[in-house]
Design a protein around this motif. Structure first.
Motif, mmCIF file in Angstrom:
data_model
loop_
_atom_site.group_PDB
_atom_site.id
_atom_site.type_symbol
_atom_site.label_atom_id
_atom_site.label_comp_id
_atom_site.label_asym_id
_atom_site.label_seq_id
_atom_site.Cartn_x
_atom_site.Cartn_y
_atom_site.Cartn_z
ATOM 1 N N THR A 204 3.100 -4.749 0.258
ATOM 2 C CA THR A 204 4.470 -4.920 -0.209
ATOM 3 C C THR A 204 5.166 -5.855 0.770
ATOM 4 N N ILE A 205 5.642 -6.998 0.272
ATOM 5 C CA ILE A 205 6.250 -8.014 1.132
ATOM 6 C C ILE A 205 7.676 -8.270 0.645
ATOM 7 N N VAL A 206 8.638 -8.137 1.520
ATOM 8 C CA VAL A 206 10.042 -8.381 1.181
ATOM 9 C C VAL A 206 10.602 -9.417 2.148
ATOM 10 N N ASN A 207 11.126 -10.479 1.580
ATOM 11 C CA ASN A 207 11.704 -11.572 2.375
ATOM 12 C C ASN A 207 10.718 -12.115 3.401
ATOM 13 N N GLY A 208 9.458 -12.211 2.972
ATOM 14 C CA GLY A 208 8.426 -12.798 3.809
ATOM 15 C C GLY A 208 7.843 -11.877 4.853
ATOM 16 N N GLU A 209 8.333 -10.659 4.960
ATOM 17 C CA GLU A 209 7.847 -9.709 5.963
ATOM 18 C C GLU A 209 7.051 -8.595 5.277
ATOM 19 N N ILE A 210 5.901 -8.231 5.842
ATOM 20 C CA ILE A 210 5.099 -7.137 5.280
ATOM 21 C C ILE A 210 5.812 -5.818 5.556
ATOM 22 N N ALA A 211 6.235 -5.162 4.487
ATOM 23 C CA ALA A 211 6.941 -3.886 4.608
ATOM 24 C C ALA A 211 5.981 -2.706 4.561
ATOM 25 N N ALA A 212 4.867 -2.850 3.866
ATOM 26 C CA ALA A 212 3.871 -1.784 3.756
ATOM 27 C C ALA A 212 2.534 -2.419 3.430
ATOM 28 N N GLU A 213 1.466 -1.809 3.920
ATOM 29 C CA GLU A 213 0.125 -2.372 3.727
ATOM 30 C C GLU A 213 -0.897 -1.244 3.851
ATOM 31 N N ASN A 214 -1.867 -1.250 2.948
ATOM 32 C CA ASN A 214 -2.941 -0.269 3.050
ATOM 33 C C ASN A 214 -4.110 -0.738 2.196
ATOM 34 N N GLU A 215 -5.279 -0.119 2.410
ATOM 35 C CA GLU A 215 -6.473 -0.446 1.645
ATOM 36 C C GLU A 215 -6.675 0.574 0.538
ATOM 37 N N VAL A 216 -7.235 0.100 -0.566
ATOM 38 C CA VAL A 216 -7.478 0.978 -1.706
ATOM 39 C C VAL A 216 -8.381 2.150 -1.305
ATOM 40 N N ARG A 217 -9.238 1.968 -0.321
ATOM 41 C CA ARG A 217 -10.116 3.051 0.135
ATOM 42 C C ARG A 217 -9.321 4.278 0.584
ATOM 43 N N ASN A 218 -8.044 4.085 0.930
ATOM 44 C CA ASN A 218 -7.218 5.189 1.416
ATOM 45 C C ASN A 218 -6.392 5.846 0.327
ATOM 46 N N MET A 219 -6.649 5.488 -0.936
ATOM 47 C CA MET A 219 -6.011 6.200 -2.041
ATOM 48 C C MET A 219 -6.566 7.618 -2.137
ATOM 49 N N LEU A 220 -5.715 8.544 -2.512
ATOM 50 C CA LEU A 220 -6.171 9.909 -2.775
ATOM 51 C C LEU A 220 -7.009 9.962 -4.042
ATOM 52 N N PHE A 221 -6.600 9.181 -5.045
ATOM 53 C CA PHE A 221 -7.318 9.113 -6.319
ATOM 54 C C PHE A 221 -7.611 7.640 -6.604
ATOM 55 N N PRO A 222 -8.861 7.208 -6.449
ATOM 56 C CA PRO A 222 -9.203 5.799 -6.653
ATOM 57 C C PRO A 222 -8.954 5.360 -8.105
ATOM 58 N N PRO A 223 -8.830 4.050 -8.335
ATOM 59 C CA PRO A 223 -8.521 3.562 -9.683
ATOM 60 C C PRO A 223 -9.464 4.059 -10.761
ATOM 61 N N ARG A 224 -10.762 4.067 -10.509
ATOM 62 C CA ARG A 224 -11.692 4.508 -11.544
ATOM 63 C C ARG A 224 -11.498 5.996 -11.860
ATOM 64 N N GLU A 225 -11.216 6.787 -10.860
ATOM 65 C CA GLU A 225 -10.961 8.210 -11.094
ATOM 66 C C GLU A 225 -9.687 8.403 -11.917
ATOM 67 N N ILE A 226 -8.671 7.586 -11.646
ATOM 68 C CA ILE A 226 -7.420 7.670 -12.400
ATOM 69 C C ILE A 226 -7.666 7.419 -13.879
ATOM 70 N N VAL A 227 -8.438 6.366 -14.181
ATOM 71 C CA VAL A 227 -8.723 6.046 -15.588
ATOM 72 C C VAL A 227 -9.513 7.161 -16.248
ATOM 73 N N ALA A 228 -10.571 7.628 -15.601
ATOM 74 C CA ALA A 228 -11.390 8.694 -16.185
ATOM 75 C C ALA A 228 -10.559 9.951 -16.405
ATOM 76 N N PHE A 229 -9.734 10.312 -15.436
ATOM 77 C CA PHE A 229 -8.899 11.509 -15.543
ATOM 78 C C PHE A 229 -7.986 11.430 -16.763
ATOM 79 N N HIS A 230 -7.298 10.305 -16.924
ATOM 80 C CA HIS A 230 -6.334 10.188 -18.030
ATOM 81 C C HIS A 230 -7.016 10.022 -19.385
ATOM 82 N N SER A 231 -8.264 9.542 -19.388
ATOM 83 C CA SER A 231 -8.983 9.465 -20.671
ATOM 84 C C SER A 231 -9.285 10.856 -21.216
#
Length: 278
Positions: A204-231
């Motif tokens: 997340t970048i606001v006015n050219g400064e990084i306000a927040a940053e993280n890797e997808v590996r640190n998600m509690l529920f990865p994207p593929r799990e999110i899709v499978a869960f909601h299906s």
């Protein structure tokens, strides 16, 4: 990586790292980006090397939202443990999902229009990785089958009226639903092979400064799990979008400039303006 996009006047495009060509020039049977989503999920989009059309650099095209209309718009809250901790929230045992209306969508360049201060004076912006569904599905057994239904990935800026939400957590839908409160990226990134999502970094970048940053590996529920869960909750359809959570939200005001940057996928940005009371 291939890319599906649309010009601001609605012409569909197919691209790669070298540029874009008109989608019908690459596949005459595909008239819209929506038509191409099932083929993106199946991994059968045309190879641009075989297309008899000159590529045009994406920087020389004005791009709008990649789909004329998205389907269901899902968001996932508190999906990075660090972010949940910052908000004083415990780790959810299941995805904390919510939905946004189609009228919340705005294209790359926005702008994000803050409501009049009488409605909210505490808005935040959040960079997120979004997943775009490519074909209908129901009851996916596990994460290993998700890539077969995903068309690709998109950077988005999710926006929240935090002061509305803080008054009562039941106000979440309203806090997320103002017009322009979901800025979608200019192109759907379509991997040619299975992509290692865990390696991606969301900023997340606001006015050219990084306000927040993280890797997808640190998600509690990865994207593929999110899709499978909601299906397993409802039928998913081509054009549905899952915004998978943010590493951190940043307060924004009129005059600010917001950018979501996702390494390997793309970026989207928008200025912030304030609407006046009508």
């Amino acid at each position: 990586m291939k890319y599906l996009a649309r010009t601001t006047d609605g012409r569909p495009l197919l691209g790669d790292e070298e540029g874009f060509v008109p989608l019908p020039a690459a596949a005459p049977d595909l008239e819209t980006v929506a038509d191409a989503l099932p083929r993106a999920a199946a991994g059968t989009l045309p190879d641009l090397e075989d297309v008899p059309a000159d590529r045009i650099d994406g920087d020389h095209r004005q791009l709008g939202p990649p789909l004329a209309e998205f389907g269901k718009l899902w968001g996932i809250g508190l999906n990075y443990e660090d972010h949940a901790g910052d908000l004083g929230e415990g780790r959810p045992e299941e995805p904390a999902s919510f939905m946004k209306p189609s009228t919340a969508v705005t294209g790359p360049g926005g702008p994000i229009r803050l409501p009049p201060v009488e409605q909210t004076d505490g808005v935040t912006a959040e960079a997120e990785l979004a997943v775009v569904i490519g074909r209908g599905c129901r009851n996916l057994e596990d994460e290993s089958t998700v890539d077969d239904v995903v068309a690709g990935y998109l950077p988005v800026v999710d926006v929240t009226a935090e002061d509305v939400l803080q008054r009562n957590p039941r106000f979440l839908t309203r806090a997320k639903s103002f017009d322009t409160f979901l800025v979608v990226g200019p192109a759907i990134a379509v991997p040619e092979d299975s992509i290692d999502l865990e390696e991606l970094t969301v900023k997340t970048i606001v006015n050219g400064e990084i306000a927040a940053e993280n890797e997808v590996r640190n998600m509690l529920f990865p994207p593929r799990e999110i899709v499978a869960f909601h299906s397993r909750v409802m039928t998913l359809e081509a054009g549905d979008l899952f915004s998978t959570g943010t590493p951190g939200a940043e307060p924004i005001e009129s005059g600010d400039h917001v950018r979501a940057d996702i390494e390997g996928i793309g970026s989207v940005e928008a200025p912030v303006v304030r609407c006046r009371r009508r």
